[in-house]
Design a protein around this motif. Structure first.
Motif, PDB file in Angstrom:
ATOM      1  N   ASN A   1       0.854  -1.189   0.000  1.00 50.86           N
ATOM      2  CA  ASN A   1       0.000   0.000   0.000  1.00 50.86           C
ATOM      3  C   ASN A   1       0.884   1.230   0.000  1.00 50.86           C
ATOM      4  N   SER A   2       0.344   2.328  -0.487  1.00 52.75           N
ATOM      5  CA  SER A   2       1.112   3.564  -0.552  1.00 52.75           C
ATOM      6  C   SER A   2       1.297   4.154   0.844  1.00 52.75           C
ATOM      7  N   PRO A   3       2.527   4.576   1.179  1.00 51.15           N
ATOM      8  CA  PRO A   3       2.740   5.209   2.479  1.00 51.15           C
ATOM      9  C   PRO A   3       1.986   6.543   2.602  1.00 51.15           C
ATOM     10  N   SER A   4       1.699   7.202   1.472  1.00 55.45           N
ATOM     11  CA  SER A   4       0.938   8.463   1.511  1.00 55.45           C
ATOM     12  C   SER A   4      -0.317   8.303   0.672  1.00 55.45           C
ATOM     13  N   PHE A   5      -1.448   8.819   1.188  1.00 56.84           N
ATOM     14  CA  PHE A   5      -2.710   8.732   0.445  1.00 56.84           C
ATOM     15  C   PHE A   5      -3.036  10.027  -0.302  1.00 56.84           C
ATOM     16  N   ALA A   6      -2.094  10.978  -0.348  1.00 52.41           N
ATOM     17  CA  ALA A   6      -2.325  12.181  -1.159  1.00 52.41           C
ATOM     18  C   ALA A   6      -2.482  11.747  -2.617  1.00 52.41           C
ATOM     19  N   ASP A   7      -3.380  12.426  -3.354  1.00 52.04           N
ATOM     20  CA  ASP A   7      -3.736  11.966  -4.704  1.00 52.04           C
ATOM     21  C   ASP A   7      -2.520  11.653  -5.580  1.00 52.04           C
ATOM     22  N   ALA A   8      -1.593  12.607  -5.684  1.00 51.72           N
ATOM     23  CA  ALA A   8      -0.452  12.417  -6.590  1.00 51.72           C
ATOM     24  C   ALA A   8       0.458  11.297  -6.084  1.00 51.72           C
ATOM     25  N   ASP A   9       0.635  11.225  -4.780  1.00 57.36           N
ATOM     26  CA  ASP A   9       1.529  10.201  -4.205  1.00 57.36           C
ATOM     27  C   ASP A   9       0.989   8.801  -4.446  1.00 57.36           C
ATOM     28  N   VAL A  10      -0.306   8.644  -4.221  1.00 62.31           N
ATOM     29  CA  VAL A  10      -0.875   7.299  -4.330  1.00 62.31           C
ATOM     30  C   VAL A  10      -0.882   6.843  -5.791  1.00 62.31           C
ATOM     31  N   MET A  11      -1.128   7.790  -6.699  1.00 59.85           N
ATOM     32  CA  MET A  11      -1.070   7.434  -8.131  1.00 59.85           C
ATOM     33  C   MET A  11       0.356   7.053  -8.516  1.00 59.85           C
ATOM     34  N   ALA A  12       1.324   7.852  -8.078  1.00 63.59           N
ATOM     35  CA  ALA A  12       2.729   7.550  -8.400  1.00 63.59           C
ATOM     36  C   ALA A  12       3.113   6.190  -7.820  1.00 63.59           C
ATOM     37  N   PHE A  13       2.645   5.911  -6.605  1.00 62.89           N
ATOM     38  CA  PHE A  13       3.001   4.633  -5.968  1.00 62.89           C
ATOM     39  C   PHE A  13       2.461   3.452  -6.766  1.00 62.89           C
ATOM     40  N   PHE A  14       1.146   3.416  -6.988  1.00 63.21           N
ATOM     41  CA  PHE A  14       0.576   2.209  -7.614  1.00 63.21           C
ATOM     42  C   PHE A  14       1.005   2.079  -9.079  1.00 63.21           C
ATOM     43  N   GLU A  15       1.141   3.210  -9.782  1.00 64.26           N
ATOM     44  CA  GLU A  15       1.530   3.116 -11.192  1.00 64.26           C
ATOM     45  C   GLU A  15       2.985   2.644 -11.318  1.00 64.26           C
ATOM     46  N   THR A  16       3.882   3.288 -10.597  1.00 63.62           N
ATOM     47  CA  THR A  16       5.309   2.960 -10.740  1.00 63.62           C
ATOM     48  C   THR A  16       5.612   1.582 -10.164  1.00 63.62           C
ATOM     49  N   SER A  17       5.089   1.306  -8.977  1.00 61.67           N
ATOM     50  CA  SER A  17       5.424   0.026  -8.342  1.00 61.67           C
ATOM     51  C   SER A  17       4.852  -1.136  -9.148  1.00 61.67           C
ATOM     52  N   THR A  18       3.646  -0.969  -9.678  1.00 60.11           N
ATOM     53  CA  THR A  18       3.042  -2.063 -10.444  1.00 60.11           C
ATOM     54  C   THR A  18       3.801  -2.279 -11.755  1.00 60.11           C
ATOM     55  N   ARG A  19       4.175  -1.193 -12.436  1.00 60.25           N
ATOM     56  CA  ARG A  19       4.974  -1.332 -13.678  1.00 60.25           C
ATOM     57  C   ARG A  19       6.278  -2.066 -13.394  1.00 60.25           C
ATOM     58  N   ASN A  20       6.985  -1.633 -12.346  1.00 63.65           N
ATOM     59  CA  ASN A  20       8.281  -2.260 -12.024  1.00 63.65           C
ATOM     60  C   ASN A  20       8.102  -3.737 -11.696  1.00 63.65           C
ATOM     61  N   LEU A  21       7.075  -4.013 -10.904  1.00 62.90           N
ATOM     62  CA  LEU A  21       6.845  -5.386 -10.456  1.00 62.90           C
ATOM     63  C   LEU A  21       6.505  -6.297 -11.638  1.00 62.90           C
ATOM     64  N   LEU A  22       5.589  -5.853 -12.495  1.00 65.11           N
ATOM     65  CA  LEU A  22       5.172  -6.694 -13.621  1.00 65.11           C
ATOM     66  C   LEU A  22       6.333  -6.920 -14.601  1.00 65.11           C
TER      67      LEU A  22
END
Ligand SMILES: NC(=O)c1ccc[n+]([C@@H]2O[C@H](COP(=O)([O-])OP(=O)(O)OC[C@H]3O[C@@H](n4cnc5c(N)ncnc54)[C@H](OP(=O)(O)O)[C@@H]3O)[C@@H](O)[C@H]2O)c1
Length: 250
Positions: free
Chosen positions: A59-80
Motif C-alpha cells: 500500500n502507498s505510504p501516503s494517500f495524497a492523490d499524486a503520491d498514491v497514483m505515483a506509488f501504484f503506477e510505478t510500483s506495479t509497472r516495475n513489479l510486472l
C-alpha cells in the motif's frame, strides 16, 4: 511453491505469509524493510528468482492523490516487468470492492490504474476485491471526525476481518489464475453510520456519528451500494462482535 508477498510486512501481508507457510509453501515477505522496493526496483530480480507466484498486498505510504497514483503506477509497472523476466505464472493483487465506482477519489483512481496494468500485462492474474477491514474502521472514523462529530454517509456497508481477507487471498494465490476479479466481504450487511456508531459505543468512545449523505469517503461521495459487492461474492465468517472480543482480549 515459492510465493513472494509484496507488502509482506503489512497488515494483510504478514498474516498471509504465516498462513502460506503453515500450508507448506515457501512464502517470502518482500518490502522495503527486507530490501525489496517496488518503487525503485531494488531487490526485485533477486527475490523473484525461483518464484512462481507473486501476491501484491502493498500500500502507498501516503494517500495524497499524486503520491498514491505515483506509488501504484510505478510500483506495479516495475513489479510486472520483473515478473515477466522471472517467468512468474500468477500475479495476485488485493484491491477494494467498488474501486471502479469511485472515480472522484484519487486513491481509487490509482487502484484502477494498478488493476489495468495487471490486466494488460499478459501475466495470468487474479484480483481480489475486499470490503473495508474491521481493523481499518478506526482510521475511517478518525478521518471523518471534526471535533466530536463523525460524519458518514448512511450507505450499505459489509466490512470484513483482515484475517479472513488473508485466508481468501492465500486460497486464490495457490489456485488457478482467475484472469478476473473475485469479491470478498464479511457476513453482516449494515449501514456505514450505524456500524461506526455501534463500534464507538462498544469502545466507550463519546464521539457522535451524524448521517450525512454528502460525507465523502477517500474524497468520493457514496451511493447506496458503492461499497458492497455484487452477487457471487465470497462471504466470510467472522462477525464484528466476535472480532471485537478477540481484539479486546488480545
Ligand atoms: N484498508 C482496507 O479496508 C482495505 C480494503 C480492501 C483492500 N485494501 C487493500 O489492501 C492492500 C494492503 O493493505 P494493508 O492495510 O495490509 O497495508 P499496510 O498494512 O499499510 O502495509 C503496506 C505494505 O506495503 C509495503 N510497502 C510500502 N511501500 C513499498 C514499496 N515501495 N515496495 C514494496 N512494498 C512497499 C509496506 O512495507 P514496509 O513495512 O517495509 O513499509 C507494507 O508491508 C492495499 O493495496 C489496499 O488497497 C484495503
Amino acid at each position: 511453491m515459492r510465493i513472494v508477498v509484496i507488502g509482506g510486512t503489512g497488515l494483510i501481508g504478514s498474516k498471509l505469509v504465516t498462513k502460506l507457510g503453515e500450508h507448506g509453501h515457501e512464502a517470502v515477505a518482500a518490502s522495503p524493510n527486507s530490501g525489496v522496493d517496488t518503487l525503485t526496483g531494488e531487490g526485485l530480480a533477486e527475490v523473484l528468482t525461483g518464484a512462481s507466484v507473486v501476491v501484491d498486498v502493498s500500500n502507498s505510504p501516503s494517500f495524497a492523490d499524486a503520491d498514491v497514483m505515483a506509488f501504484f503506477e510505478t510500483s506495479t509497472r516495475n513489479l510486472l516487468a520483473a515478473e515477466a523476466v522471472a517467468g512468474i505464472t500468477h500475479h495476485v493483487a488485493l484491491s477494494v470492492v467498488g474501486t471502479e465506482r469511485l472515480p472522484e477519489s484519487g486513491y481509487f483512481r490509482a487502484k484502477v490504474v494498478q488493476e489495468q496494468l495487471i490486466k494488460n500485462s499478459g501475466i495470468p492474474y487474479s484480483i481480489v476485491h475486499a470490503t473495508q477491514f474491521f481493523e481499518f474502521v478506526k482510521s475511517i472514523t478518525d478521518a471523518a471526525t471534526d471535533g466530536t462529530t463523525v460524519r458518514l454517509a448512511p450507505v450499505l456497508f459489509q466490512p470484513i476481518a483482515a484475517d479472513d481477507v488473508a485466508t481468501t487471498v492465500g486460497r486464490v494465490a495457490v489456485g488457478t489464475p482467475l484472469n478476473g476479479v473475485v469479491e470478498v466481504a464479511g457476513p453482516e450487511l449494515t449501514r456505514f453510520d450505524e456500524f461506526v456508531r455501534d463500534a464507538l459505543l462498544a469502545r466507550n468512545d463519546p464521539r457522535e456519528v451524524v448521517a450525512d449523505e454528502h460525507a465523502r469517503y477517500f474524497g468520493a461521495e457514496l451511493s447506496e451500494r458503492s461499497l458492497v459487492p455484487g452477487d457471487g461474492a465470497i462471504v466470510t465468517a467472522t462477525r464484528f462482535s466476535d472480532w471485537l472480543k478477540q481484539s479486546t482480549a488480545g
